[in-house]
Design a protein around this motif. Structure first.
Motif, PDB file in Angstrom:
ATOM      1  N   THR A  86       0.803  -1.221   0.000  1.00 50.91           N
ATOM      2  CA  THR A  86       0.000   0.000   0.000  1.00 50.91           C
ATOM      3  C   THR A  86       0.838   1.274   0.000  1.00 50.91           C
ATOM      4  N   ALA A  87       2.136   1.126   0.224  1.00 55.17           N
ATOM      5  CA  ALA A  87       3.101   2.227   0.188  1.00 55.17           C
ATOM      6  C   ALA A  87       4.467   1.557   0.125  1.00 55.17           C
ATOM      7  N   PRO A  88       5.510   2.291  -0.243  1.00 55.81           N
ATOM      8  CA  PRO A  88       6.828   1.658  -0.345  1.00 55.81           C
ATOM      9  C   PRO A  88       7.213   0.897   0.925  1.00 55.81           C
ATOM     10  N   GLY A  89       7.374  -0.405   0.796  1.00 53.27           N
ATOM     11  CA  GLY A  89       7.779  -1.223   1.930  1.00 53.27           C
ATOM     12  C   GLY A  89       6.692  -1.559   2.922  1.00 53.27           C
ATOM     13  N   LYS A  90       5.471  -1.145   2.670  1.00 50.89           N
ATOM     14  CA  LYS A  90       4.363  -1.415   3.596  1.00 50.89           C
ATOM     15  C   LYS A  90       3.482  -2.509   3.016  1.00 50.89           C
ATOM     16  N   HIS A  91       3.480  -3.669   3.663  1.00 51.26           N
ATOM     17  CA  HIS A  91       2.768  -4.832   3.160  1.00 51.26           C
ATOM     18  C   HIS A  91       1.619  -5.187   4.088  1.00 51.26           C
ATOM     19  N   GLU A  92       0.428  -5.228   3.535  1.00 54.61           N
ATOM     20  CA  GLU A  92      -0.777  -5.489   4.314  1.00 54.61           C
ATOM     21  C   GLU A  92      -1.591  -6.601   3.669  1.00 54.61           C
ATOM     22  N   ALA A  93      -2.671  -6.973   4.339  1.00 56.43           N
ATOM     23  CA  ALA A  93      -3.640  -7.944   3.822  1.00 56.43           C
ATOM     24  C   ALA A  93      -2.964  -9.232   3.389  1.00 56.43           C
ATOM     25  N   ILE A  94      -2.056  -9.752   4.223  1.00 56.08           N
ATOM     26  CA  ILE A  94      -1.340 -10.986   3.891  1.00 56.08           C
ATOM     27  C   ILE A  94      -2.267 -12.193   4.053  1.00 56.08           C
ATOM     28  N   THR A 141     -10.609 -11.763  -4.465  1.00 52.03           N
ATOM     29  CA  THR A 141     -12.023 -11.756  -4.078  1.00 52.03           C
ATOM     30  C   THR A 141     -12.217 -12.100  -2.605  1.00 52.03           C
ATOM     31  N   SER A 142     -11.112 -12.279  -1.882  1.00 51.89           N
ATOM     32  CA  SER A 142     -11.190 -12.585  -0.455  1.00 51.89           C
ATOM     33  C   SER A 142     -11.544 -11.319   0.328  1.00 51.89           C
ATOM     34  N   PRO A 143     -12.006 -11.452   1.556  1.00 52.81           N
ATOM     35  CA  PRO A 143     -12.372 -10.269   2.349  1.00 52.81           C
ATOM     36  C   PRO A 143     -11.243  -9.263   2.528  1.00 52.81           C
ATOM     37  N   VAL A 144      -9.978  -9.711   2.513  1.00 55.66           N
ATOM     38  CA  VAL A 144      -8.870  -8.788   2.770  1.00 55.66           C
ATOM     39  C   VAL A 144      -8.519  -7.940   1.554  1.00 55.66           C
ATOM     40  N   ALA A 145      -8.953  -8.372   0.345  1.00 56.83           N
ATOM     41  CA  ALA A 145      -8.543  -7.658  -0.866  1.00 56.83           C
ATOM     42  C   ALA A 145      -9.687  -7.360  -1.817  1.00 56.83           C
ATOM     43  N   ALA A 146     -10.893  -7.751  -1.467  1.00 59.05           N
ATOM     44  CA  ALA A 146     -12.029  -7.575  -2.368  1.00 59.05           C
ATOM     45  C   ALA A 146     -12.227  -6.114  -2.750  1.00 59.05           C
ATOM     46  N   GLY A 147     -12.430  -5.866  -4.036  1.00 62.56           N
ATOM     47  CA  GLY A 147     -12.706  -4.520  -4.521  1.00 62.56           C
ATOM     48  C   GLY A 147     -11.487  -3.677  -4.817  1.00 62.56           C
ATOM     49  N   VAL A 148     -10.295  -4.187  -4.526  1.00 60.05           N
ATOM     50  CA  VAL A 148      -9.067  -3.435  -4.773  1.00 60.05           C
ATOM     51  C   VAL A 148      -8.704  -3.523  -6.256  1.00 60.05           C
ATOM     52  N   LYS A 149      -8.351  -2.407  -6.838  1.00 64.76           N
ATOM     53  CA  LYS A 149      -7.939  -2.368  -8.236  1.00 64.76           C
ATOM     54  C   LYS A 149      -6.418  -2.425  -8.317  1.00 64.76           C
ATOM     55  N   ILE A 150      -5.921  -3.433  -9.010  1.00 66.93           N
ATOM     56  CA  ILE A 150      -4.486  -3.654  -9.112  1.00 66.93           C
ATOM     57  C   ILE A 150      -4.006  -3.338 -10.526  1.00 66.93           C
ATOM     58  N   LYS A 151      -2.964  -2.532 -10.630  1.00 64.83           N
ATOM     59  CA  LYS A 151      -2.346  -2.258 -11.919  1.00 64.83           C
ATOM     60  C   LYS A 151      -0.963  -2.889 -12.043  1.00 64.83           C
TER      61      LYS A 151
END
Length: 324
Positions: A25-33, A53-63
């Motif tokens: 979510t930011a340089p070096g910041k890792h979440e929703a593992i 599609t899991s609850p921790v990442a649902a709806g997130v747009k990844i490029k």
């Protein structure tokens, strides 16, 4: 939440057993593992889709996505060595509409993480001090045996693509020669990975029991490890001691091959589980057992990586290079 640049990025660490995912979510910041068993999904795309599609990442747009995988990556098509997944990098990128999809060998990614690890993410075994601007070596036992290294350049670190775990196993004493002879009854080529891996612990157990004319119990690697650590089974204890010594020799071979005066790092899932047993084993003694090069190796530090998700750090660094 507002993200700069392309964030959040999708990070993945794919092994022969588990697929680990996270959002950067930011340089070096890792979440929703989230850790997903590879066996539960027919393809890599199915595992990615399950995560997104899991609850921790649902709806997130990844490029942008970066994948570290336990396999050589030399072309668009990747066929895993220790799992049945096979995929086209371009096809997966198109399927999920990623602007960037970086796929690299997992130990290349892990190597890139090494300069970023602090004292809370590793511990030293034995003596030695790292020299600045020197090569760093990496190996780790898990489902397989990964090998890599870092080479310093004026433009920064360069991580090596290596399949050094498939080098031929080289015994150094009579016990190891007998283990090799036992293994050669099953395999035409006995690689280092055959013995320094999860399956290798079982093979060492079978060899030692057979060579001592003992009954071979039908037990798996976790049970061999448990019995050995709890001192419930002399053969299992000997298996773990042998494993640590073999790893010490392998680490020293890597150190003198690379001239890794920046240190040798031990990753993978097995060694951290051994805990104090590994630290007090003959690993370091075997590392320095190189005749005329004993003093040379005595000055090189050896570290065990304790960070649970180091590949995320490395693949994040490699993904950042695509912006440069």
């Amino acid at each position: 939440m507002t993200y700069l640049r392309s964030y959040p990025n999708l990070l993945a660490d794919i092994g022969g057993t588990n697929a680990r995912f996270a959002l950067e979510t930011a340089p070096g910041k890792h979440e929703a593992i989230l850790v997903l068993p590879c066996a539960h999904y027919p393809t890599l795309s199915d595992a990615i889709r399950a995560y997104l599609t899991s609850p921790v990442a649902a709806g997130v747009k990844i490029k942008k996505a970066g994948v570290a995988i336990a396999n050589p990556v030399h072309s668009d098509v990747v066929q895993m060595t220790n799992h049945h997944w096979s995929f086209s990098i371009q096809a997966v990128q198109k399927e999920f509409d990623f602007q960037t999809l970086l796929v690299v060998n997992d130990f290349k990614a892990l190597a890139m993480a090494l300069p970023f690890l602090d004292h809370t993410q590793k511990y030293q075994v034995g003596t030695g001090q790292p020299q600045n601007n020197s090569a760093i070596g990496l190996l780790g036992a898990g489902t397989g045996l990964g090998v890599s290294g870092l080479i310093p350049t004026k433009h920064g670190w360069v991580a090596l693509d290596s399949e050094g775990g498939h080098t031929s196993f080289s015994p150094t004493n009579q016990r190891e020669m007998s283990i090799l002879q036992f293994a050669l009854q099953k395999y035409k080529h006995v690689s280092s990975e055959r013995l320094m891996s999860g399956a290798g612990i079982q093979l060492i157990y079978q060899a030692l029991a057979s060579n001592q004319n003992l009954t071979v119990d039908d037990i798996d690697t976790p049970e061999i490890t448990r019995r050995g650590l709890n001192n419930e089974c002399p053969v299992c204890r000997e298996v773990l001691s042998t494993f640590c010594e073999l790893l010490g020799t392998m680490a020293s071979n890597l150190a003198i091959t690379l001239g890794a005066k920046g240190g040798i790092y031990i990753g993978g899932g097995i060694v951290p589980r051994l805990g104090e047993f590994f630290s007090t084993s003959n690993f370091r003694q075997r590392f320095e057992q190189k005749g005329r090069f004993a003093n040379y190796l005595g000055q090189i530090p050896t570290y065990v990586i304790t960070e649970p998700y180091p590949a995320f750090i490395g693949v994040s660094a490699l993904l950042a290079q695509t912006d440069q």
